[in-house]
Design a protein around this motif. Structure first.
Motif, PDB file in Angstrom:
ATOM      1  N   SER A   2       0.838  -1.210   0.000  1.00 52.89           N
ATOM      2  CA  SER A   2       0.000   0.000   0.000  1.00 52.89           C
ATOM      3  C   SER A   2       0.866   1.251   0.000  1.00 52.89           C
ATOM      4  O   SER A   2       0.572   2.219  -0.715  1.00 52.89           O
ATOM      5  N   ALA A   3       1.927   1.247   0.819  1.00 54.37           N
ATOM      6  CA  ALA A   3       2.808   2.416   0.884  1.00 54.37           C
ATOM      7  C   ALA A   3       3.423   2.688  -0.483  1.00 54.37           C
ATOM      8  O   ALA A   3       3.547   3.851  -0.902  1.00 54.37           O
ATOM      9  N   ALA A   4       3.793   1.616  -1.195  1.00 53.39           N
ATOM     10  CA  ALA A   4       4.367   1.779  -2.538  1.00 53.39           C
ATOM     11  C   ALA A   4       3.332   2.372  -3.493  1.00 53.39           C
ATOM     12  O   ALA A   4       3.627   3.282  -4.266  1.00 53.39           O
ATOM     13  N   ILE A   5       2.101   1.864  -3.428  1.00 51.58           N
ATOM     14  CA  ILE A   5       1.037   2.356  -4.320  1.00 51.58           C
ATOM     15  C   ILE A   5       0.754   3.832  -4.045  1.00 51.58           C
ATOM     16  O   ILE A   5       0.665   4.647  -4.975  1.00 51.58           O
ATOM     17  N   PHE A   6       0.642   4.202  -2.756  1.00 51.40           N
ATOM     18  CA  PHE A   6       0.350   5.607  -2.425  1.00 51.40           C
ATOM     19  C   PHE A   6       1.498   6.520  -2.867  1.00 51.40           C
ATOM     20  O   PHE A   6       1.262   7.628  -3.343  1.00 51.40           O
ATOM     21  N   GLU A   7       2.741   6.053  -2.708  1.00 49.95           N
ATOM     22  CA  GLU A   7       3.886   6.857  -3.133  1.00 49.95           C
ATOM     23  C   GLU A   7       3.801   7.129  -4.641  1.00 49.95           C
ATOM     24  O   GLU A   7       3.994   8.264  -5.081  1.00 49.95           O
ATOM     25  N   LEU A   8       3.459   6.076  -5.409  1.00 47.27           N
ATOM     26  CA  LEU A   8       3.351   6.255  -6.867  1.00 47.27           C
ATOM     27  C   LEU A   8       2.193   7.193  -7.220  1.00 47.27           C
ATOM     28  O   LEU A   8       2.312   8.037  -8.105  1.00 47.27           O
ATOM     29  N   LEU A   9       1.082   7.045  -6.512  1.00 49.99           N
ATOM     30  CA  LEU A   9      -0.079   7.894  -6.814  1.00 49.99           C
ATOM     31  C   LEU A   9       0.229   9.363  -6.531  1.00 49.99           C
ATOM     32  O   LEU A   9      -0.225  10.252  -7.250  1.00 49.99           O
ATOM     33  N   LEU A  10       1.031   9.596  -5.470  1.00 50.46           N
ATOM     34  CA  LEU A  10       1.313  10.985  -5.093  1.00 50.46           C
ATOM     35  C   LEU A  10       2.474  11.593  -5.883  1.00 50.46           C
ATOM     36  O   LEU A  10       2.497  12.796  -6.115  1.00 50.46           O
ATOM     37  N   ARG A  11       3.437  10.767  -6.277  1.00 52.40           N
ATOM     38  CA  ARG A  11       4.646  11.292  -6.919  1.00 52.40           C
ATOM     39  C   ARG A  11       4.558  11.356  -8.435  1.00 52.40           C
ATOM     40  O   ARG A  11       5.419  11.956  -9.073  1.00 52.40           O
ATOM     41  N   THR A  12       3.609  10.614  -9.019  1.00 50.27           N
ATOM     42  CA  THR A  12       3.497  10.634 -10.476  1.00 50.27           C
ATOM     43  C   THR A  12       2.160  11.274 -10.849  1.00 50.27           C
ATOM     44  O   THR A  12       1.345  11.587  -9.977  1.00 50.27           O
ATOM     45  N   GLN A  13       1.951  11.446 -12.124  1.00 54.67           N
ATOM     46  CA  GLN A  13       0.711  12.085 -12.576  1.00 54.67           C
ATOM     47  C   GLN A  13      -0.341  11.059 -12.987  1.00 54.67           C
ATOM     48  O   GLN A  13      -1.321  11.409 -13.640  1.00 54.67           O
ATOM     49  N   THR A  14      -0.121   9.775 -12.603  1.00 51.04           N
ATOM     50  CA  THR A  14      -1.063   8.735 -13.007  1.00 51.04           C
ATOM     51  C   THR A  14      -2.455   9.025 -12.459  1.00 51.04           C
ATOM     52  O   THR A  14      -2.603   9.640 -11.406  1.00 51.04           O
ATOM     53  N   ASP A  15      -3.491   8.592 -13.196  1.00 50.72           N
ATOM     54  CA  ASP A  15      -4.845   8.781 -12.676  1.00 50.72           C
ATOM     55  C   ASP A  15      -5.513   7.433 -12.401  1.00 50.72           C
ATOM     56  O   ASP A  15      -6.724   7.343 -12.273  1.00 50.72           O
ATOM     57  N   ARG A  16      -4.707   6.382 -12.346  1.00 43.45           N
ATOM     58  CA  ARG A  16      -5.260   5.080 -11.950  1.00 43.45           C
ATOM     59  C   ARG A  16      -4.293   4.347 -11.024  1.00 43.45           C
ATOM     60  O   ARG A  16      -3.111   4.682 -10.977  1.00 43.45           O
ATOM     61  N   VAL A  17      -4.847   3.354 -10.310  1.00 44.31           N
ATOM     62  CA  VAL A  17      -4.033   2.586  -9.360  1.00 44.31           C
ATOM     63  C   VAL A  17      -3.018   1.748 -10.144  1.00 44.31           C
ATOM     64  O   VAL A  17      -3.404   0.982 -11.019  1.00 44.31           O
TER      65      VAL A  17
END
Lengths: 150, 151
Positions: free
Chosen positions: B78-93
């Protein structure tokens, strides 16, 4: 003397005692509804019932990898018990999981684990998670457990 | 005619809001499994961290007692997923490709913190390293390397 017709009874008894152990002593497995589905000489198959609360992506309904990790870890641990032919204090050292394709929303997930090598200190396991057809796995895993002296 | 917003729009909206306002709790609340485990995203020290609040149902071994390894795996992922969601411009999980978890110490019945670091962000694949600890950050209880497909 072990005969063929006593084995299923043994296995059913073992399944019952392991399921009771999971229910009484492993609150998180109980919370997820994890159950032993089948046991073999050094093998264990466990079932994780699909539940909305375990979803990792609300857009797709696909289970979170953490739930898959929990299922695989549990099946691997029990395969070690089967290899040892008793329950012992063990702890996961490491676990690697490859996600081969996303779990299908709404479907239960099964994990079949095999303890393929046991030394005095360490158990080596591998596992496949699938929706009923092991030939079409969702995830593949490999791990090691330490046997805690008891 | 009114059409309900597509689910991807909702996640995209939440992400836009969180990136704009820093309302990190909204992010974890959008993921059912994170809610179930009691995982939250917080920024109380100027650093975005994940916290898994202790609850008795997280226990994997009642006799020690120790947290279930699967819950630690779930926290690290989960921590990895949240880091990616916050640090990149992706709009999906992001989709997980593989994760390797090392269990270093048994998890005590208390809150667990986690921090993910992106070691490489490529066009298609992201590599992350994640640590989880309890009282003492220099004594991690679990760590992970994880790969995600980001496009």
């Amino acid at each position: 003397m072990a005969s063929d017709d006593t084995l299923p009874d043994d296995r059913r008894q073992m399944m019952e005692s392991i399921n009771r152990f999971l229910q009484d002593s492993v609150p998180h497995n109980h919370e997820l509804g994890l159950r032993v589905e089948d046991l073999g000489v050094a093998e264990a198959t466990m079932r994780l019932p699909y539940a909305e609360k375990l979803v990792g992506n609300p857009e797709t309904g696909v289970l979170h990898g953490g739930a898959v990790t929990t299922l695989i870890d549990a099946a691997c641990g029990i395969s070690v018990f089967m290899k040892m032919a008793r329950m012992a204090r063990i702890a996961t050292l490491d676990l690697r999981i490859d996600y081969l394709h996303p779990a299908a929303p709404g479907k239960d997930l099964l994990a079949r684990a095999e303890c393929y090598k046991l030394t005095r200190a360490v158990a080596f396991v591998r596992a496949l998670a699938h929706h009923g057809d092991p030939a079409n796995p969702v995830a593949s895993a490999q791990g090691t457990f330490i046997i805690v002296e008891d | 005619m009114d059409t309900p917003p597509s689910p991807s729009l909702r996640i995209a909206n939440i992400l836009r809001q969180v990136r704009l306002t820093g309302e990190y709790p909204l992010l974890a609340e959008a993921i059912p499994y994170a809610r179930f485990l009691g995982i939250g995203v917080e920024n109380t020290t100027g650093e975005v961290l994940c916290r898994m609040r202790y609850a008795p149902m997280l226990i994997g071994n009642s006799s020690i007692p120790a947290l279930h390894g699967g819950t630690l795996g779930g926290l690290l992922e989960s921590a990895a997923i949240f880091e990616l969601l916050l640090r990149t411009q992706t709009d999906r999980v992001p989709k997980i490709i593989s994760i390797t978890v090392d269990f270093l110490r048994s998890g005590r019945p208390q809150d667990t913190l986690a921090k993910a670091t992106i070691t490489r962000l490529g066009r298609r694949v992201a590599n992350l390293q994640v640590q989880a600890w309890q009282e003492d950050r220099s004594r991690p209880i679990a760590s992970a390397n994880a790969l995600f497909l980001v496009s």
